[in-house]
Motif scaffolding. Structure first.
Motif, PDB file in Angstrom:
ATOM      1  N   SER A 177       0.864  -1.175   0.000  1.00 46.49           N
ATOM      2  CA  SER A 177       0.000   0.000   0.000  1.00 46.49           C
ATOM      3  C   SER A 177       0.899   1.222   0.000  1.00 46.49           C
ATOM      4  O   SER A 177       1.996   1.198   0.563  1.00 46.49           O
ATOM      5  CB  SER A 177      -0.901   0.035   1.242  1.00 46.49           C
ATOM      6  OG  SER A 177      -1.956  -0.879   1.144  1.00 46.49           O
TER       7      SER A 177
ATOM      8  N   TRP B 211     -13.278  -5.056  -3.822  1.00 44.51           N
ATOM      9  CA  TRP B 211     -13.663  -3.744  -3.295  1.00 44.51           C
ATOM     10  C   TRP B 211     -13.873  -2.698  -4.395  1.00 44.51           C
ATOM     11  O   TRP B 211     -13.304  -1.623  -4.363  1.00 44.51           O
ATOM     12  CB  TRP B 211     -12.653  -3.257  -2.253  1.00 44.51           C
ATOM     13  CG  TRP B 211     -12.965  -3.803  -0.886  1.00 44.51           C
ATOM     14  CD1 TRP B 211     -13.722  -3.199   0.064  1.00 44.51           C
ATOM     15  CD2 TRP B 211     -12.543  -5.041  -0.322  1.00 44.51           C
ATOM     16  NE1 TRP B 211     -13.806  -4.004   1.168  1.00 44.51           N
ATOM     17  CE2 TRP B 211     -13.097  -5.141   0.965  1.00 44.51           C
ATOM     18  CE3 TRP B 211     -11.769  -6.093  -0.797  1.00 44.51           C
ATOM     19  CZ2 TRP B 211     -12.892  -6.231   1.792  1.00 44.51           C
ATOM     20  CZ3 TRP B 211     -11.572  -7.183   0.025  1.00 44.51           C
ATOM     21  CH2 TRP B 211     -12.117  -7.246   1.308  1.00 44.51           C
TER      22      TRP B 211
ATOM     23  N   THR C 252      -9.944   4.382  -0.747  1.00 42.71           N
ATOM     24  CA  THR C 252      -8.813   3.777  -0.054  1.00 42.71           C
ATOM     25  C   THR C 252      -7.603   4.713  -0.131  1.00 42.71           C
ATOM     26  O   THR C 252      -7.713   5.866  -0.526  1.00 42.71           O
ATOM     27  CB  THR C 252      -8.513   2.381  -0.640  1.00 42.71           C
ATOM     28  OG1 THR C 252      -7.600   1.688   0.223  1.00 42.71           O
ATOM     29  CG2 THR C 252      -7.957   2.461  -2.056  1.00 42.71           C
ATOM     30  N   ASN C 253      -6.443   4.187   0.262  1.00 43.83           N
ATOM     31  CA  ASN C 253      -5.206   4.968   0.203  1.00 43.83           C
ATOM     32  C   ASN C 253      -4.818   5.216  -1.258  1.00 43.83           C
ATOM     33  O   ASN C 253      -5.520   4.812  -2.175  1.00 43.83           O
ATOM     34  CB  ASN C 253      -4.091   4.248   0.956  1.00 43.83           C
ATOM     35  CG  ASN C 253      -3.965   2.796   0.537  1.00 43.83           C
ATOM     36  OD1 ASN C 253      -4.792   1.971   0.918  1.00 43.83           O
ATOM     37  ND2 ASN C 253      -2.956   2.501  -0.257  1.00 43.83           N
TER      38      ASN C 253
ATOM     39  N   LEU D 277     -13.274   4.747   4.136  1.00 39.40           N
ATOM     40  CA  LEU D 277     -12.088   4.117   3.575  1.00 39.40           C
ATOM     41  C   LEU D 277     -12.138   2.601   3.738  1.00 39.40           C
ATOM     42  O   LEU D 277     -12.835   2.073   4.602  1.00 39.40           O
ATOM     43  CB  LEU D 277     -10.836   4.671   4.244  1.00 39.40           C
ATOM     44  CG  LEU D 277     -10.549   6.158   4.012  1.00 39.40           C
ATOM     45  CD1 LEU D 277      -9.387   6.622   4.876  1.00 39.40           C
ATOM     46  CD2 LEU D 277     -10.265   6.431   2.536  1.00 39.40           C
ATOM     47  N   SER D 278     -11.358   1.913   2.906  1.00 41.22           N
ATOM     48  CA  SER D 278     -11.303   0.453   2.922  1.00 41.22           C
ATOM     49  C   SER D 278     -10.860  -0.047   4.297  1.00 41.22           C
ATOM     50  O   SER D 278     -10.204   0.663   5.054  1.00 41.22           O
ATOM     51  CB  SER D 278     -10.326  -0.039   1.858  1.00 41.22           C
ATOM     52  OG  SER D 278      -8.996   0.356   2.199  1.00 41.22           O
TER      53      SER D 278
ATOM     54  N   CYS E 216      -7.108   0.168   4.803  1.00 42.43           N
ATOM     55  CA  CYS E 216      -6.644   1.539   4.928  1.00 42.43           C
ATOM     56  C   CYS E 216      -6.924   2.076   6.336  1.00 42.43           C
ATOM     57  O   CYS E 216      -6.075   2.739   6.930  1.00 42.43           O
ATOM     58  CB  CYS E 216      -7.315   2.412   3.873  1.00 42.43           C
ATOM     59  SG  CYS E 216      -6.740   4.130   3.861  1.00 42.43           S
TER      60      CYS E 216
END
Length: 198
Positions: free
Chosen positions: A39, A61, A66-67, A162-163, A166
């Motif tokens: 990530s 997803w 997310t990031n 966010l995920s 993350c």
């Protein structure tokens, strides 16, 4: 006629040692084997963090924020090179370096449909002063720059979109300090064996 070789992911054991490879197209299911990933968090000159929304065509997803960028190294590819390669491919970001900040991050997450992500996933910091982003629509549906304080507060309050990985990363990254550009770089020797530079 030229055929394209399938994209492979590196399978690892619990100690992060490479034990084989598998085609990326077949690796994610209800019993996904542990594999190597990364990530990354892209931070601009003002300390803002780039967050992205995964394309709706993604198998895992889809449409989730997310990031900055996630991905898998090719077999034998150093993780920092893989980070820079994927940033260029997905977001048009030409960065100079990717530094490990959470070298031992690992997670398992299950989607509503039962598909599992199961990764040893070191986290990298990428300083990027240009702040110019040109996302590929098949990879990234949307993007935005946010302050680190906003991200941390949303996760802490339980309102973050966010995920799951993350959010776990944010909880650990906030221990490194309030300014992402000043997060300490980890020793590459702390990366899992399959990810260490040769």
């Amino acid at each position: 006629m030229r055929t394209t070789s399938p994209e492979l992911v590196v399978l690892v054991d619990d100690d992060g040692v490479a034990v084989g490879t598998q085609e990326k197209a077949t690796v994610h299911h209800e019993d996904t084997p542990l594999h190597l990933a990364f990530s990354s968090y892209v931070v601009d000159a003002d300390g803002r963090v780039l967050v992205t929304r995964r394309a709706w065509e993604k198998i895992t997803w889809p449409g989730v924020w997310t990031n900055s960028c996630c991905g898998h190294p090719a077999p034998g590819e150093p993780l920092d090179r893989a980070v820079l390669r994927r940033l260029a491919h997905e977001l048009g970001i030409d960065a100079d370096a990717a530094d490990p900040v959470l070298p031992r991050f690992r997670y398992r997450a299950v989607m509503d449909n039962g598909v599992v992500e199961h990764e040893i996933c070191p986290v990298f910091l990428v300083r990027y002063d240009a702040a110019v982003v040109d996302p590929r629509p098949d990879e990234v549906a949307e993007h935005r720059w946010q302050t680190w304080t906003e991200i941390v507060d949303d996760v802490a309050s339980g309102t973050s979109e966010l995920s799951p990985w993350c959010q776990d990363q944010v909880r650990q990254l906030q221990q490194l300090g309030p300014d992402p550009r000043s997060w300490p770089v980890s020793d590459a020797a702390l990366l899992p064996p399959a990810a260490r530079p040769l």
